[in-house]
Design an enzyme around this catalytic site. Structure first.
Site, short mmCIF file in Angstrom:
data_model
loop_
_atom_site.label_atom_id
_atom_site.label_comp_id
_atom_site.label_asym_id
_atom_site.label_seq_id
_atom_site.Cartn_x
_atom_site.Cartn_y
_atom_site.Cartn_z
N HIS A 99 0.83 -1.19 0.00
CA HIS A 99 0.00 0.00 0.00
C HIS A 99 0.86 1.24 0.00
O HIS A 99 2.03 1.21 0.38
CB HIS A 99 -0.93 0.02 1.22
N CYS A 123 2.03 3.86 11.78
CA CYS A 123 2.96 3.37 10.77
C CYS A 123 3.25 4.50 9.79
O CYS A 123 2.57 5.54 9.83
CB CYS A 123 2.40 2.14 10.05
#
Length: 664
Positions: free
Chosen positions: A67, A182
């Protein structure tokens, strides 16, 4: 979710077109391109590869979630692929058979990112993943992911941290607060939160999570934090407002640990809390608690220094290039021009050159304070900023330079961490971060920098400058070799950044020697991507189709001094690509120093050639290094043994070997 995934974005037999994570991402991305969701296939895949290089996206349970956020994405999109053989995404338990490619625009709104985070949470549900493995057609799989009344759908509508009202609640539960984050804040952030919440329910622990994701975040209620018995940080980027959690037993790990071993983290933090009670509040030293759990001093120090360097680099790029443009337009004497605030002629190019030069100079003046401030920030979070910037400014004032900034940042961070460990009456806690800590820490850091260690550091900085200025012959060549090896060893990683920061620190107060170092560093950093681009052009059969596509982008990346352009090649074949890159980088660094090339710009690649001293010889040095690396990687790849079934590969297909995947 209905707008994000359709049957056209589902491939239930991705093995037909993909055998590696790169080819799987390409196969799914091509479906996005076909629907107009992605505008530039190669540009998008480069962003996916860059995210993958930060941290593998494979998860336990056979899941891969490549992603990224990308300017090449027109709207948030999700594509799904299923592999019968499995594709390696770096998960500890083996290949992934369920692959989700998540594409978010660079400016995606909160609502879309919240939906993507909801999917991330669903992936922790075994019923949901089992249903996807059993789906017989693309429409069924798309419906499952959209949550149309089947596995995972109903669950996603209710926050996962809510429990049924009739669940028994312990009279005195153990309370934990957690923060997950993240780099992109799309998937791992929310998966770690879901995993920790599930493990907490099984352990009869009351856990509240603050997800610091791309969709924004809501700070935990101060009352919740105050009542917590312990804290878990599962993060790969700095925790925002970390000082809120000071004084509590803490486990600090990467975000993937929060996904893969939540029960262990809960047990560990409970044990820490129990030890804290037994020892009546005994606390570790400031340095012991900093960094991730289990990190040694070397690892912690590297992270602190990289925090400072990462925030400094934009000032370097902006200031350095503005200075370079000033020189290019106004000539070498532009630094003697009067202040544009006092004298500026709108029709005079010299005035415009002086304007660019002086703006760049002001940006460059922030280098050392920003370096020191954000080293302290990496150690002590926001309270470290003020003493860090003060210490960095003192370093500039006393001519302690780059070394002074490093020392000031480390001292400021340690001082703040020490103050934070002191037990403070509750009535004073509200003014600690805005008054007490900045006041005391700035006074201590200023005293140490002005009167204790500043002068010795300034003398060391002066000695280093004199040494660089006097470099010639073999000594200069040896330094060029070392810098070239450092630039090409980890391709944009910590060692590369150390060499780059060393060079940039020198041109903040330029001398002939420091300008030579800057030239050698940039030249060597251009070699790896250019070499990979050339190798894929002249011996394409040695590379996969994906690598050949990446090679086209590597021409521009290398020419622009973006060493990271070689990362996809190194990630796929580190034992051949990295040594070959280092060999070429060493040659280029040595030749640049031997030729006496200089560079006044900290970035820009071939686009700042007019600002290079000895430009033709500089290009010769780069071409020589690229040639060495290209030859080396071709020889190393050509010499490898291939599996019997691969020996018949045609020139149009890459010759590959069966090997254990490795990552840099």
């Amino acid at each position: 979710m209905s707008e994000m995934i359709t049957a056209e974005l589902v491939d239930l037999e991705i093995d037909r077109s993909a055998g590696t994570k790169e080819s799987a991402a390409r196969a799914l991305a091509e479906r996005m391109v076909a629907l107009g969701r992605v505008t530039d296939l190669d540009g998008f895949l480069a962003d996916v590869a860059a995210r993958e290089a930060q941290m593998p996206t494979g998860l336990d349970g056979g899941i891969g979630i490549p992603h990224c956020r990308s300017a090449h994405v027109t709207e948030p999109t999700l594509a799904f692929g299923r592999s019968a053989d499995g594709i390696d995404f770096g998960a500890p338990d083996g290949p992934a058979d369920l692959i989700f490619l998540i594409a978010a625009p660079a400016g995606a709104d909160d609502a879309h990112l919240t939906i993507l985070s909801s999917l991330a949470r669903q992936l922790m549900d075994e019923e949901f993943t089992s249903a996807l493995r059993g789906a017989t057609d693309a429409e069924t799989a798309a419906d499952l992911i959209r949550g149309n009344g089947r596995a995972g759908g109903e669950k996603s509508e209710t926050p996962t941290d809510q429990q049924p009202e009739n669940d028994p609640t312990p009279a005195e539960p153990f309370r934990i607060v957690a923060v997950t984050s993240c780099p992109t804040g799309i998937a791992h952030t929310y998966m770690a939160a879901e995993s920790l919440e599930n493990a907490a329910r099984e352990a009869d622990v009351e856990l509240t999570v603050e997800t610091q994701g791309s969709a924004g975040f809501t700070r935990l209620d101060p009352a919740v934090i105050a009542s917590a018995d312990a804290v878990i940080f599962a993060h790969d980027v700095p925790v925002r407002d970390k000082d809120r959690f000071a004084g509590k037993p803490t486990v600090d790990v990467g975000v993937k640990a929060g996904i893969n071993r939540p029960a262990e983290l809960i047990a560990e933090v409970r044990a820490k809390a129990a030890r804290r009670e037994i020892t009546s509040g005994a606390k570790a030293s400031p340095v012991d608690d900093a960094g991730e759990s289990g990190d040694g001093y070397g690892t912690k120090l590297r992270k602190w220094l990289m925090s400072g360097v990462s925030y400094m680099v934009p000032f370097v790029a902006a200031g350095g290039l503005l200075i370079a443009l000033g020189f290019a337009i106004g000539g070498w004497k532009i630094d003697k021009a009067p202040s544009v605030a006092e004298h500026f002629v709108w029709t005079d190019t010299t005035s415009w050159a002086a304007l660019l030069f002086q703006i760049g100079g002001l940006a460059f003046a922030f280098l050392v304070p920003v370096l020191a401030g954000y080293i302290a920030y990496g150690m002590a979070d926001r309270p470290g900023l003020v003493p860090g910037f003060v210490g960095g400014s003192v370093a500039v004032t006393i001519n302690a330079g780059f070394l002074g900034g490093l020392a000031a940042g480390l001292i400021a961070g340690a001082v703040v961490m020490g103050i934070q460990r002191v037990k403070i009456p509750a009535v004073l806690r509200g003014i600690m971060p805005v008054v007490v800590i900045p006041l005391i820490s700035s006074a201590i850091v200023g005293f140490l920098m002005f009167l204790v260690i500043g002068k010795p550091i300034a003398e060391l900085q002066s000695a280093l400058t004199d040494w660089l200025e006097g470099l010639s012959g073999a000594n200069a060549i040896i330094l060029g070799v070392i810098l070239g090896l450092m630039m090409c060893f980890d391709l944009g990683g910590p060692l590369n950044k150390v060499a780059y920061a060393f060079a940039v620190g020198g041109i903040a107060n330029p001398t002939e020697g420091s300008l030579k170092v800057m030239a050698a560093v940039m030249a060597a950093g251009m070699v790896p991507p250019l070499a990979m681009a050339l190798a894929t052009t002249i011996r394409g059969r040695l590379f996969t189709k994906t690598e050949r596509e990446n090679g086209k982008a590597a021409w521009f990346l290398g020419a622009s001094f973006i060493t990271e352009g070689a990362i996809p090649f190194a990630a796929a074949d580190p034992l051949r690509v990295i040594p070959a890159s280092m060999a070429g980088g060493a040659v280029t660094g040595a030749l640049s120093m031997a030729f006496g090339c200089t560079l006044r710009a900290p970035h820009g690649g071939i686009f700042v050639v007019p600002l290079i001293g000895q430009p033709l010889l500089y290009l010769v040095a780069i071409v020589a290094g690229v040639g060495v690396s290209t030859l080396a990687v071709i020889l190393l790849k050509g010499a490898r043994k291939t599996a019997p079934s691969e020996r018949g590969a045609t020139d149009g297909e890459a010759v590959t070997e069966k090997r254990v995947p490795a990552a840099v």
